[in-house]
Design a protein around this motif. Structure first.
Motif, PDB file in Angstrom:
ATOM      1  N   PRO A   1       0.928  -1.154  -0.014  1.00 16.05           N
ATOM      2  CA  PRO A   1      -0.007  -0.002  -0.127  1.00 16.05           C
ATOM      3  C   PRO A   1       0.655   1.321  -0.019  1.00 16.05           C
ATOM      4  N   ASP A   2       1.945   1.063   0.249  1.00 21.44           N
ATOM      5  CA  ASP A   2       2.938   2.168   0.466  1.00 21.44           C
ATOM      6  C   ASP A   2       3.560   2.386  -1.101  1.00 21.44           C
TER       7      ASP A   2
ATOM      8  N   ASP B   1       7.092  -3.774  -2.896  1.00 20.58           N
ATOM      9  CA  ASP B   1       6.969  -5.174  -2.707  1.00 20.58           C
ATOM     10  C   ASP B   1       5.737  -5.513  -3.040  1.00 20.58           C
ATOM     11  N   ILE B   2       5.487  -6.989  -3.170  1.00 19.38           N
ATOM     12  CA  ILE B   2       4.302  -7.585  -3.160  1.00 19.38           C
ATOM     13  C   ILE B   2       4.040  -8.417  -1.772  1.00 19.38           C
ATOM     14  N   GLU B   3       2.757  -8.048  -1.060  1.00 17.03           N
ATOM     15  CA  GLU B   3       2.526  -8.312   0.258  1.00 17.03           C
ATOM     16  C   GLU B   3       1.848  -9.523   0.451  1.00 17.03           C
ATOM     17  N   LEU B   4       1.849 -10.146   1.536  1.00 13.91           N
ATOM     18  CA  LEU B   4       0.896 -11.068   1.795  1.00 13.91           C
ATOM     19  C   LEU B   4      -0.250 -10.504   2.432  1.00 13.91           C
ATOM     20  N   CYS B   5      -1.294 -10.293   2.273  1.00 18.16           N
ATOM     21  CA  CYS B   5      -2.210  -9.662   3.084  1.00 18.16           C
ATOM     22  C   CYS B   5      -3.691 -10.514   3.076  1.00 18.16           C
ATOM     23  N   HIS B   6      -4.589 -10.280   3.934  1.00 16.55           N
ATOM     24  CA  HIS B   6      -5.899 -10.744   4.010  1.00 16.55           C
ATOM     25  C   HIS B   6      -6.834  -9.636   3.594  1.00 16.55           C
ATOM     26  N   THR B   7      -7.465  -9.757   2.503  1.00 18.31           N
ATOM     27  CA  THR B   7      -8.272  -8.869   1.961  1.00 18.31           C
ATOM     28  C   THR B   7      -7.773  -7.268   1.898  1.00 18.31           C
ATOM     29  N   SER B   8      -7.133  -6.834   2.800  1.00 23.05           N
ATOM     30  CA  SER B   8      -6.468  -5.702   2.735  1.00 23.05           C
ATOM     31  C   SER B   8      -5.221  -5.641   3.717  1.00 23.05           C
ATOM     32  N   CYS B   9      -4.255  -5.054   3.288  1.00 20.95           N
ATOM     33  CA  CYS B   9      -3.118  -5.133   4.031  1.00 20.95           C
ATOM     34  C   CYS B   9      -3.136  -4.132   5.201  1.00 20.95           C
ATOM     35  N   GLU B  10      -4.246  -3.365   5.508  1.00 19.40           N
ATOM     36  CA  GLU B  10      -4.365  -2.672   6.464  1.00 19.40           C
ATOM     37  C   GLU B  10      -5.044  -3.626   7.582  1.00 19.40           C
ATOM     38  N   LEU B  11      -5.818  -4.481   7.208  1.00 20.82           N
ATOM     39  CA  LEU B  11      -6.694  -5.615   8.064  1.00 20.82           C
ATOM     40  C   LEU B  11      -5.557  -6.496   8.507  1.00 20.82           C
TER      41      LEU B  11
ATOM     42  N   THR C   1     -11.133  -0.013  13.830  1.00 15.00           N
ATOM     43  CA  THR C   1      -9.976   0.812  13.283  1.00 15.00           C
ATOM     44  C   THR C   1      -9.445   0.117  12.228  1.00 15.00           C
ATOM     45  N   SER C   2      -9.133  -0.954  12.126  1.00 12.24           N
ATOM     46  CA  SER C   2      -8.675  -1.887  10.867  1.00 12.24           C
ATOM     47  C   SER C   2      -9.660  -1.873   9.833  1.00 12.24           C
ATOM     48  N   LEU C   3     -10.762  -2.123   9.894  1.00 13.18           N
ATOM     49  CA  LEU C   3     -11.878  -1.796   8.616  1.00 13.18           C
ATOM     50  C   LEU C   3     -12.018  -0.413   8.245  1.00 13.18           C
ATOM     51  N   PHE C   4     -11.957   0.591   9.276  1.00 10.68           N
ATOM     52  CA  PHE C   4     -12.264   1.845   8.794  1.00 10.68           C
ATOM     53  C   PHE C   4     -11.009   2.060   7.968  1.00 10.68           C
ATOM     54  N   THR C   5      -9.882   2.040   8.353  1.00 14.69           N
ATOM     55  CA  THR C   5      -8.686   2.284   7.540  1.00 14.69           C
ATOM     56  C   THR C   5      -8.786   1.303   6.268  1.00 14.69           C
ATOM     57  N   ALA C   6      -9.079   0.192   6.219  1.00 12.77           N
ATOM     58  CA  ALA C   6      -9.128  -0.552   5.014  1.00 12.77           C
ATOM     59  C   ALA C   6     -10.373   0.122   4.142  1.00 12.77           C
ATOM     60  N   PHE C   7     -11.340   0.317   4.608  1.00 13.48           N
ATOM     61  CA  PHE C   7     -12.415   1.109   3.929  1.00 13.48           C
ATOM     62  C   PHE C   7     -12.079   2.282   3.133  1.00 13.48           C
ATOM     63  N   VAL C   8     -11.255   3.314   3.789  1.00 14.03           N
ATOM     64  CA  VAL C   8     -10.992   4.405   3.324  1.00 14.03           C
ATOM     65  C   VAL C   8      -9.949   4.362   2.191  1.00 14.03           C
ATOM     66  N   SER C   9      -9.077   3.231   2.563  1.00 16.62           N
ATOM     67  CA  SER C   9      -7.884   3.033   1.593  1.00 16.62           C
ATOM     68  C   SER C   9      -8.528   2.612   0.306  1.00 16.62           C
ATOM     69  N   LEU C  10      -9.461   1.453   0.179  1.00 17.28           N
ATOM     70  CA  LEU C  10     -10.044   1.040  -0.847  1.00 17.28           C
ATOM     71  C   LEU C  10     -11.042   1.985  -1.376  1.00 17.28           C
ATOM     72  N   LEU C  11     -11.642   2.872  -0.899  1.00 20.23           N
ATOM     73  CA  LEU C  11     -12.231   4.283  -1.189  1.00 20.23           C
ATOM     74  C   LEU C  11     -11.379   5.126  -2.369  1.00 20.23           C
ATOM     75  N   ILE C  12     -10.140   5.289  -1.785  1.00 23.61           N
ATOM     76  CA  ILE C  12      -9.125   6.055  -2.146  1.00 23.61           C
ATOM     77  C   ILE C  12      -8.723   5.311  -3.584  1.00 23.61           C
ATOM     78  N   VAL C  13      -8.437   4.034  -3.474  1.00 21.26           N
ATOM     79  CA  VAL C  13      -7.835   3.253  -4.496  1.00 21.26           C
ATOM     80  C   VAL C  13      -9.083   3.488  -5.873  1.00 21.26           C
ATOM     81  N   PHE C  14     -10.422   3.368  -5.219  1.00 19.83           N
ATOM     82  CA  PHE C  14     -11.407   3.247  -6.305  1.00 19.83           C
ATOM     83  C   PHE C  14     -11.536   4.831  -7.144  1.00 19.83           C
TER      84      PHE C  14
END
Length: 240
Positions: free
Chosen positions: A46-47, A52-62, A220-233
């Motif tokens: 996300p940076d 790097d390719i990260e191993l993340c579950h649904t979202s790297c923030e989660l 907190t994690s879900l909110f951060t993930a939601f905001v991140s996905l919204l920004i990407v969209f």
């Protein structure tokens, strides 16, 4: 592989007491316990300054388990020390934010005349956090999910498809009853004698799913993930 019944760990990299963890133990411990098939989900870091390719579950923030390269190096080291072992890795890319150039796949070269199939067997619980609904791995009943329920599922699939599944994929692979668990079920289908064994180090990570701090961390994690996905969209729409 076609005639064998092999256990795989779902989201193998997502371990520990994190709210989104699918396994109790890391891949090194899974290898020690006999796991040889791993399901890995990847996302771009996300940076934006890192490639790097990260191993993340649904979202790297989660849940971010680090780079795919580190995990692959860990597996490579195991294979160097155990040259007769075979490791199978299945890759998944959430939201398809990687291109074909990012991950090389051999799926188009596979012999389609010899299909294989995978049985997914794990239980999730829906958790609400504000406007978001998310499915989280159900840790507390894994001993039930991975015993008679798993055996019945495998039997049903065998009846329908007229062959054993090539892979069964589970969460919390170490859970089940002493004589009926993912390892014993696989051994039985393969005609191999099973000896009850203690998996992992015998100490389970603390289950934080019911603690107040976990609920706060989840929100907190879900909110951060939601905001991140919204920004990407939004960014993707602007680019279009």
């Amino acid at each position: 592989m076609r005639n064998n019944f092999v256990m795989a760990t779902h989201n193998s990299y997502a371990f520990g007491n994190a709210i989104a963890a699918n396994q109790h133990y890391n891949i090194s411990t899974q290898l020690k316990d006999g796991v040889r098939v791993f399901l890995l989900a990847v996302l771009k870091n996300p940076d934006p300054t890192k490639s790097d390719i990260e191993l993340c579950h649904t979202s790297c923030e989660l849940l971010d388990a680090g780079t795919a390269a580190d995990t692959l190096q860990n597996i490579a080291t195991f294979l160097q020390n155990n040259p007769n072992d075979i490791i199978t890795i299945f890759w998944r890319n959430y939201f398809s934010n990687l291109t074909a150039a990012d991950i090389k796949t051999a799926s188009d070269k596979a012999d389609q005349r010899r299909p294989i199939y995978m049985l997914n067997h794990f239980l999730y619980t829906e958790v609400k956090s504000g406007p978001l609904d998310i499915d989280l791995p159900t840790r507390v009943t894994a001993n039930l999910t991975n015993s008679a329920s798993l055996q019945k599922h495998a039997q049903n699939c065998t009846t329908i498809f007229k062959q054993f599944p090539n892979f069964i994929t589970v969460d919390f692979y170490d859970q089940g009853s002493p004589n009926l668990n993912p390892f014993s079920i696989v051994a039985n289908y393969n005609g191999v004698q099973y000896t009850p064994t203690t998996y992992g180090n015998g100490v389970l990570p603390n289950d934080i799913a019911t603690s107040n701090s976990a609920k706060i961390d989840l929100q907190t994690s879900l909110f951060t993930a939601f905001v991140s996905l919204l920004i990407v969209f939004i960014f993707a729409v602007v680019e279009l």
